[in-house]
Design an enzyme around this catalytic site. Structure first.
Site, PDB file in Angstrom:
ATOM      1  N   ARG A   1      -0.327 -56.143  -6.920  1.00  9.76           N
ATOM      2  CA  ARG A   1      -1.528 -56.535  -7.649  1.00  9.76           C
ATOM      3  C   ARG A   1      -1.624 -55.683  -8.913  1.00  9.76           C
ATOM      4  O   ARG A   1      -1.252 -54.496  -8.917  1.00  9.76           O
ATOM      5  CB  ARG A   1      -2.793 -56.309  -6.801  1.00  9.76           C
ATOM      6  CG  ARG A   1      -2.977 -57.318  -5.670  1.00  9.76           C
ATOM      7  CD  ARG A   1      -3.278 -58.717  -6.182  1.00  9.76           C
ATOM      8  NE  ARG A   1      -3.524 -59.681  -5.119  1.00  9.76           N
ATOM      9  CZ  ARG A   1      -2.603 -60.517  -4.626  1.00  9.76           C
ATOM     10  NH1 ARG A   1      -1.370 -60.510  -5.106  1.00  9.76           N
ATOM     11  NH2 ARG A   1      -2.917 -61.381  -3.682  1.00  9.76           N
TER      12      ARG A   1
ATOM     13  N   HIS B   1       3.113 -63.831 -12.392  1.00 11.20           N
ATOM     14  CA  HIS B   1       2.711 -63.853 -10.967  1.00 11.20           C
ATOM     15  C   HIS B   1       3.473 -64.936 -10.206  1.00 11.20           C
ATOM     16  O   HIS B   1       2.882 -65.870  -9.646  1.00 11.20           O
ATOM     17  CB  HIS B   1       1.188 -64.064 -10.834  1.00 11.20           C
ATOM     18  CG  HIS B   1       0.664 -63.629  -9.491  1.00 11.20           C
ATOM     19  ND1 HIS B   1      -0.536 -63.005  -9.317  1.00 11.20           N
ATOM     20  CD2 HIS B   1       1.184 -63.731  -8.245  1.00 11.20           C
ATOM     21  CE1 HIS B   1      -0.733 -62.750  -8.028  1.00 11.20           C
ATOM     22  NE2 HIS B   1       0.311 -63.187  -7.358  1.00 11.20           N
TER      23      HIS B   1
END
Ligand code: NDP
Ligand code: OXD
Length: 309
Positions: free
Chosen positions: A221, A269
Site C-alpha cells: 500500500r 497498482h
C-alpha cells in the site's frame, strides 16, 4: 439468501452473473440505498452507508486481499470479514517482484538505454550474494514471493509479526528482529497489510538501515512508504532505485515527482489483480460452507479484526 454486491471501481455485471451462476437459488443484486438488507455482502471499498443499512449480515467478502479500506469503517458487530486468500494473486505477485528484482540486478534498464543509442555494451556481472532480498510480510503473498526469489539463488530474508520457518528463507519476526532484518537487506520488498503498526514503515530511519545501494519494491500500500524520505535517500545515493506499484493517492497525481524520477519505475497498482473467476469460485465456496454450518475457523482468509488484517 440475499447477497448484496457493493464494489466501487468494479464492473458489476460480470460479477453479478458469476455469483448468480455459482450460487443458484441466491438473490444477488447490486446495492443501492434503501435496498433490502442482505445475508452476505461482496464488497470493495464500500461506503459507510452500505454497512449502516445492514441489519442481518452473516458475512462480508472483500474482493481483494487488503482490508485496510474496510477497517476504516464502522462494521456491524460480530460479522466475519473474509478477504481473498490468494485466488490467483500469489503467482502474479511472484512474477512482478521477480521481474523487479531481476531487472534491477541484471541492469536491464541500463542495457535498454544503451540499445536505444545503438550501443552494444557489457556490464560486469554482479554477485547474487551482494543483493540479499528482504521480504516484509510472510503471509499468503510474501511466502510465495520469498520462495520464488530463493529459486533464483538470491539470499532471501523474511520478516513477519509471528515467527516463521520457510525453506530457503532466513526468517525474522517482531520488533526485535526488524533491525537485524533491515541491516542484512539490500533489496526490500513490502508485502505487509496496511495497519496502524505498519503505516509509514518505510521511512528515513528504517530505509537508512538497509545496505547501501538499496532498492525498494512496494507492492502493498502507498501509505507504507514516506514519499519524501524515499526521494531524499535516492538523492543522497543510499537508495539506488525503486519499483512502486502502490501510492498514497491513486491514480498517482500527474504532478507527483515519482512519475518522472529517473530511478523510479511506476506501475498502476497492477502487481496482483483480482481474478474474477477464481475469486467468485472462492467466495461462493465459502458462502456455501457457512450456509452448511462450517466453523468459521475452517474458512481461510477470515480477518482478525483486532489486528486489522
Ligand atoms: P496476509 O495477511 O496473508 O500476510 C500478511 C503478513 O504480514 C503476515 O506474514 C503478517 O505476519 C505480516 N504482518 C502484519 N503485520 C505485521 C507487523 N506489524 N509486523 C511484521 N509483520 C506483520 O496478507 P497477503 O499476503 O494476502 O497480502 C498482503 C498485502 O498485500 C495486502 O494486505 C495488500 O495490502 C497487498 N496487496 C497488494 C496488491 C497489489 O496489487 N498491489 C494485491 C494484493 C494484495 P503474521 O504471519 O505473523 O501474521
Ligand atoms: C488487494 C489489491 O488488496 O488488489 O487485493 O490491492
Amino acid at each position: 439468501m440475499n447477497i448484496s454486491f457493493c464494489c466501487t471501481d468494479t464492473k458489476a455485471q460480470p460479477w453479478l452473473e458469476g455469483l448468480r451462476a455459482a450460487l443458484p437459488g441466491a438473490t444477488v443484486e447490486p446495492w443501492s440505498e434503501g435496498a433490502a438488507p442482505a445475508d452476505y455482502a461482496v464488497v470493495w471499498t464500500p461506503p459507510q452507508a452500505f454497512f449502516d443499512e445492514q441489519t442481518r449480515l452473516k458475512g462480508v467478502f472483500n474482493i481483494g486481499a487488503g482490508v485496510d479500506a474496510l477497517m476504516k469503517l464502522r462494521l456491524p458487530a460480530g460479522v466475519p470479514v473474509v478477504r481473498l486468500d490468494d485466488a490467483g494473486m500469489s503467482v502474479q505477485m511472484a512474477e512482478y517482484v521477480s521481474h523487479a528484482v531481476i531487472r534491477h540486478f541484471r541492469e536491464f534498464d541500463g542495457y535498454d538505454a544503451d540499445v536505444a543509442q545503438g550501443q552494444w555494451s557489457y556490464r560486469k556481472p554482479r554477485m547474487r550474494t551482494d543483493y540479499p532480498i528482504g521480504v516484509m510480510g510472510l503471509g499468503v503473498l510474501g511466502e510465495r514471493v520469498s520462495q520464488t526469489l530463493a529459486q533464483f539463488d538470491f539470499p532471501v530474508l523474511g520478516w513477519s509479526r509471528s515467527p516463521k520457518a520457510i525453506d530457503g528463507v532466513q526468517c525474522f519476526s517482531g520488533d526485535d528482529g526488524f533491525k537485524e532484518f533491515l541491516a542484512a537487506t539490500r533489496i526490500l520488498v513490502c508485502l505487509l497489510p496496511l495497519t496502524p503498526d505498519t503505516e509509514n514503515i518505510m521511512r528515513h530511519d528504517t530505509l537508512s538501515r538497509l545496505l547501501p545501494g538499496a532498492y525498494v519494491i512496494n507492492v502493498a500500500r502507498g501509505r507504507h512508504l514516506v514519499d519524501d524520505d524515499l526521494l531524499a535517500l535516492l538523492d543522497n545515493g543510499h537508495v539506488a532505485g525503486a519499483m512502486l506499484d502502490v501510492f498514497r493517492t491513486e491514480p498517482l497525481p500527474a504532478a507527483h515527482p515519482f512519475w518522472a524520477h529517473p530511478k523510479i519505475t511506476v506501475t498502476p497498482h497492477t502487481s496482483a489483480r483480482t481474478l474474477r473467476e477464481e475469486s467468485i469460485a472462492q467466495i461462493a465456496g465459502k458462502i456455501r460452507a457457512l450456509q452448511d454450518g462450517a466453523a468459521l475457523a475452517s474458512i481461510a482468509g477470515v480477518v482478525d479484526l483486532k489486528q486489522g488484517y
